[in-house]
Motif scaffolding. Sequence first.
Motif, PDB file in Angstrom:
ATOM      1  N   UNK A  47      10.295  -7.268  -8.571  1.00  0.00           N
ATOM      2  CA  UNK A  47      11.299  -8.027  -7.807  1.00  0.00           C
ATOM      3  C   UNK A  47      11.416  -9.480  -8.275  1.00  0.00           C
ATOM      4  N   UNK A  48      12.624  -9.999  -8.184  1.00  0.00           N
ATOM      5  CA  UNK A  48      12.902 -11.381  -8.592  1.00  0.00           C
ATOM      6  C   UNK A  48      12.018 -12.369  -7.837  1.00  0.00           C
ATOM      7  N   UNK A  49      11.796 -12.127  -6.552  1.00  0.00           N
ATOM      8  CA  UNK A  49      10.969 -13.037  -5.747  1.00  0.00           C
ATOM      9  C   UNK A  49       9.543 -13.103  -6.300  1.00  0.00           C
ATOM     10  N   UNK A  50       9.001 -11.982  -6.726  1.00  0.00           N
ATOM     11  CA  UNK A  50       7.646 -11.974  -7.315  1.00  0.00           C
ATOM     12  C   UNK A  50       7.632 -12.714  -8.645  1.00  0.00           C
ATOM     13  N   UNK A  51       8.659 -12.537  -9.437  1.00  0.00           N
ATOM     14  CA  UNK A  51       8.726 -13.225 -10.740  1.00  0.00           C
ATOM     15  C   UNK A  51       8.831 -14.735 -10.551  1.00  0.00           C
ATOM     16  N   UNK A  52       9.538 -15.166  -9.485  1.00  0.00           N
ATOM     17  CA  UNK A  52       9.631 -16.605  -9.218  1.00  0.00           C
ATOM     18  C   UNK A  52       8.330 -17.151  -8.649  1.00  0.00           C
TER      19      UNK A  52
END
Length: 87
Positions: A47-52
């Motif tokens: 997920x994008x949130x984890x990557x950020x």
Amino acid sequence: MATGWAGDGAVQDQIDATVKDGIQRARSRLPSGPGLSHCEECEAAIPEARRRAIPGVRVCVACQEARDRDAAFCGYNRRGSKDSQLR
């Protein structure tokens, strides 16, 4: 309560230093650099949130949890054992 030649705050200083070392060791194991959009182990989308939140992340949450369970603690107390601190 420090005894002998140790100062009054010696025990707390030792505890603080141990915690600081643990934090530095944990931070040094965090991934860095470019991350992946898909898990390198199971190919699931990360997920994008984890990557950020975790720059350089390379695995999904499920695979990271499995890694954490399998990892054996190999740290050591370089300041001596608890028994030596109480003498």
